[in-house]
Design a protein around this motif. Structure first.
Motif, PDB file in Angstrom:
ATOM      1  N   VAL A   1       0.842  -1.199   0.000  1.00 26.33           N
ATOM      2  CA  VAL A   1       0.000   0.000   0.000  1.00 26.33           C
ATOM      3  C   VAL A   1       0.874   1.245   0.000  1.00 26.33           C
ATOM      4  CG1 VAL A   1      -1.704   1.343   1.302  1.00 26.33           C
ATOM      5  CG2 VAL A   1      -1.951  -1.139   1.124  1.00 26.33           C
TER       6      VAL A   1
ATOM      7  N   ASP B   1       0.825   4.091  -2.865  1.00 31.56           N
ATOM      8  CA  ASP B   1       0.329   5.429  -2.559  1.00 31.56           C
ATOM      9  C   ASP B   1       1.416   6.494  -2.568  1.00 31.56           C
ATOM     10  OD1 ASP B   1      -2.142   4.334  -2.319  1.00 31.56           O
ATOM     11  OD2 ASP B   1      -2.344   4.615  -0.159  1.00 31.56           O
TER      12      ASP B   1
ATOM     13  N   THR C   1      -2.946  10.901   0.034  1.00 28.63           N
ATOM     14  CA  THR C   1      -3.379   9.685  -0.649  1.00 28.63           C
ATOM     15  C   THR C   1      -4.317   8.825   0.203  1.00 28.63           C
ATOM     16  OG1 THR C   1      -1.409   8.491   0.118  1.00 28.63           O
ATOM     17  CG2 THR C   1      -1.283   9.554  -2.044  1.00 28.63           C
TER      18      THR C   1
ATOM     19  N   MET D   1      -3.427   7.042   2.803  1.00 27.96           N
ATOM     20  CA  MET D   1      -2.707   5.786   2.955  1.00 27.96           C
ATOM     21  C   MET D   1      -3.192   4.940   4.127  1.00 27.96           C
ATOM     22  SD  MET D   1       1.312   5.182   3.800  1.00 27.96           S
ATOM     23  CE  MET D   1       1.019   5.788   5.472  1.00 27.96           C
TER      24      MET D   1
ATOM     25  N   HIS E   1      -6.395   3.382   3.362  1.00 24.87           N
ATOM     26  CA  HIS E   1      -6.173   2.401   2.303  1.00 24.87           C
ATOM     27  C   HIS E   1      -5.682   1.083   2.897  1.00 24.87           C
ATOM     28  CE1 HIS E   1      -4.327   1.687  -1.990  1.00 24.87           C
ATOM     29  NE2 HIS E   1      -5.275   0.835  -1.689  1.00 24.87           N
TER      30      HIS E   1
ATOM     31  N   GLN F   1      -8.621  -0.667   4.421  1.00 24.95           N
ATOM     32  CA  GLN F   1      -9.488  -1.232   3.392  1.00 24.95           C
ATOM     33  C   GLN F   1      -8.913  -2.531   2.835  1.00 24.95           C
ATOM     34  OE1 GLN F   1      -9.772   1.991   0.607  1.00 24.95           O
ATOM     35  NE2 GLN F   1     -10.956   3.282   2.012  1.00 24.95           N
ATOM     36  N   ARG F   2      -7.608  -2.542   2.591  1.00 20.99           N
ATOM     37  CA  ARG F   2      -6.978  -3.750   2.054  1.00 20.99           C
ATOM     38  C   ARG F   2      -7.109  -4.928   3.024  1.00 20.99           C
ATOM     39  NH1 ARG F   2      -3.026  -3.212  -1.925  1.00 20.99           N
ATOM     40  NH2 ARG F   2      -3.862  -1.781  -3.478  1.00 20.99           N
TER      41      ARG F   2
END
Length: 334
Positions: free
Chosen positions: A164, A168, A313, A315, A318, A321-322
């Motif tokens: 990630v 990003d 971004t 991050m 993110h 979420q991943r």
């Protein structure tokens, strides 16, 4: 990607060259980046360093105390309510800042961030991700010091969050992953590394297999470029400290042969930690950037750029979420 203007809290009193180099770096960043910068520390020491032409996007939040570089993490935790490091981290916790940057006591930073910010849901242990200078371009190395001993599952998680960051912040689509070992063959390495290799093969990542120490300066193995290198924090920190000593040694040795010092410095620039600025602590809520204790104003400016980019971004979200997507996929298979 968020359109919010990042607010970055800076531990102005942390580091070997604080507060002068920290403030100087913050001023450089304030003039270069579209971010609000908050200098946290002793106002009486910080204010004179700002000068008369202070950018409007920089301000001071007073904190009367600081964390010595040699103070134990537990002591730093107890005093965190009044120290520049503790107050800066608390600003992220309260939402008054989106990111925190410190060149101070890294053990104290790690402990305070873990307690105050907590980890993102699904994270077993956060990892320090160092952007590693390599011939083919910067590579993300993690963990570089937060976790001395790691399980195979944790190494796989480091690979996920490192990907990630590579996407990003470094702009690497579908980043490739290598597992640091003593040989390229899957059966090489200790028990944890061999188990991690098997798990990474099934992890749905762009896993390129084991990489060796000789691949790190290249940023590639025989199979191609490597964007993310995974190892435990003991190995990662030993490599990091060794690598930091390489450039000065080469400059000294070749300089003794009569090569121009300016030419040498230019050639070695990509090996300078100041160019990357700081290492993110991946896995905690918000953005936490650990800068080198000897950071110059240039290193601090670049660490603030890393922080701003990480916020812009999204991050941290993110990463969450991943991990949530992976957990849902595993439940679906079950």
């Amino acid at each position: 990607m968020t359109e919010k203007r990042p607010i970055i809290a800076v531990d102005a009193m942390g580091g070997d060259n604080a507060p002068a180099e920290i403030v100087a770096g913050a001023l450089l960043a304030a003039r270069a980046y579209d971010a609000d910068i908050v200098l946290v520390g002793d106002e009486a020491q910080i204010q004179p360093l700002l000068g008369i032409d202070t950018p409007t996007n920089i301000r001071i939040v007073h904190a009367p105390d600081s964390v010595p570089m040699d103070q134990h993490a537990s002591q730093a935790l107890r005093r965190s309510g009044t120290t520049s490091l503790g107050v800066a981290v608390s600003m992220v916790k309260s939402g008054d800042a989106d990111a925190v940057v410190s060149a101070g006591n890294s053990g104290a930073f790690l402990a305070i961030a873990l307690i105050k910010l907590r980890t993102i849901e699904g994270i077993a242990r956060p990892a320090i991700a160092t952007v590693w200078p390599a011939l083919k371009g910067p590579t993300v190395l993690l963990d570089s010091g937060a976790n001395v001993d790691c399980s195979a599952d944790e190494l796989v998680q480091f690979a996920r969050i490192g990907c990630v960051y590579a996407e990003d912040v470094l702009g690497r689509p579908n980043p490739s992953v290598g597992l640091l070992s003593i040989g390229e063959e899957p059966e090489k390495g200790n028990a944890v590394v061999k188990e991690a290799n098997a798990l990474l093969m099934q992890a749905g990542l762009n896993f390129q297999g084991n990489v060796e120490g000789r691949d790190l300066p290249l940023g590639a193995s025989e199979r191609g470029p490597i964007d993310v290198v995974v190892c435990d924090g003991f190995v990662g920190n030993v490599i990091l400290k060794f690598y930091e000593s390489v450039a000065p040694m080469i400059v000294k040795l070749i300089g003794e042969k009569g090569v121009s010092h300016d030419v040498l410095e230019s050639a070695m620039e990509t090996l300078d930690y100041a160019t990357t600025g700081g290492a993110p602590l991946l896995g905690v809520k918000g953005v936490s950037i650990i800068a080198h204790g000897k950071s110059s104003s240039t290193a601090i400016r670049n660490a603030l750029h890393v922080a701003a980019r990480s916020v812009e971004t999204g991050m941290s979200a993110h990463i969450g979420q991943r991990l949530a997507q992976r957990a849902a996929a595993q439940q679906g298979v079950a």
